[in-house]
Design an enzyme around this catalytic site. Structure first.
Site, PDB file in Angstrom:
ATOM      1  CB  CYS A 139     -35.261  68.222 -76.449  1.00  0.00           C
ATOM      2  SG  CYS A 139     -35.641  69.789 -75.474  1.00  0.00           S
ATOM      3  CB  CYS A 194     -31.891  71.604 -74.882  1.00  0.00           C
ATOM      4  SG  CYS A 194     -32.812  70.241 -74.145  1.00  0.00           S
ATOM      5  CB  CYS A 198     -36.394 107.008 -85.250  1.00  0.00           C
ATOM      6  SG  CYS A 198     -34.798 106.250 -84.535  1.00  0.00           S
TER       7      CYS A 198
END
Length: 253
Positions: free
Chosen positions: A15, A18, A30
């Site tokens: 899918c 996945c 910084c």
């Protein structure tokens, strides 16, 4: 970078979720606060300034160009512009952001040993600067033009006034002050971030050639540019994969 990934239901293939997505790009606190080295750092700082001026939570809100920061990081980055947001006059905000604060950063001489410290610029200095933007002249489109210092100062002031008027224009139904959310498709918001990013880049000696409105919109909006030919190629690949699925040739996917 276009590619095609056929996904079939009922666990016939992996899918979409996945495969883990690449993590969002982040920046060291910084770096954004006091030591930018790339144009994207300047855009991140510009969006942070927008958020601190008009955002929903001025005490900790931080909007980076891309990537994420922790709540503590947001507060730390915001410290560098606490004094800026106390002013509501565009010229004063400009001077605090690009003159007063930069002078303080440049004053830390040990931090700049072996390299050039940032160069402060006031609103008055910017208005008389005639440095050419890299997008001027030629066949450059309006949005691809890189503003010079005076153009940045003018756009900064004009967009600031529009945004300030919006924020001060009323209250919500619950009596809360109106806050603004940065939108890449809102011209005043985009102009403000573009002007701030270009100016901060020049202050820190960073090449601002990639900081036109077009470029900033892509960076700050996390947009991946696409062109018609690329879309056509990907569309063709999609059609090829669809034919395989319809023909039942899933082994060729």
């Amino acid at each position: 970078m276009g590619y095609v990934h056929p996904i079939l239901r009922d666990r016939q293939t992996e899918c979409f979720e996945c495969q883990p997505r690449p993590p969002p790009r982040g920046f060291a606190v910084c770096t954004v606060r006091s030591n930018p080295t790339e144009p994207v750092h300047c855009v991140a700082w510009a969006k942070l300034l927008f958020s601190r001026l008009w955002g929903a939570d001025s005490s900790s809100s931080a909007a980076t160009a891309t990537g994420t920061t922790t709540a503590g990081d947001k507060n730390d980055v915001a410290k560098s512009i606490v004094g800026i947001v106390g002013e509501r006059n565009p010229v004063e905000v400009f001077n605090k952001a690009f003159d007063v604060e930069i002078k303080e950063l440049a004053g830390a001489k040990k931090a700049w040993e072996g390299r050039k410290p940032p160069t402060p610029i006031s609103f008055e200095q910017a208005m008389i600067t005639s440095s050419k933007g890299t997008g001027e002249g030629g066949m450059a489109l309006v949005d691809q033009k890189v503003w010079n210092d005076s153009e940045c100062a003018i756009k900064f002031k004009e967009s600031f006034q529009v945004l300030e008027a919006r924020a001060a224009g009323g209250e919500t139904e619950k009596g809360q002050v109106v806050v603004l959310e940065w939108d890449k498709d809102d011209d005043p918001a985009l102009d403000f971030v573009t002007a701030c990013a270009a100016l901060r880049a020049r202050v820190f000696g960073i090449n601002s050639a990639s900081l036109s409105r077009f470029d900033v919109k892509a960076i700050a909006g996390n947009i991946i540019p696409a062109i018609a030919t690329t879309n056509a190629v990907v569309a063709g690949l999609l059609a090829n994969e669809a034919v395989k699925v319809v023909a039942g040739k899933k082994d060729l996917l």
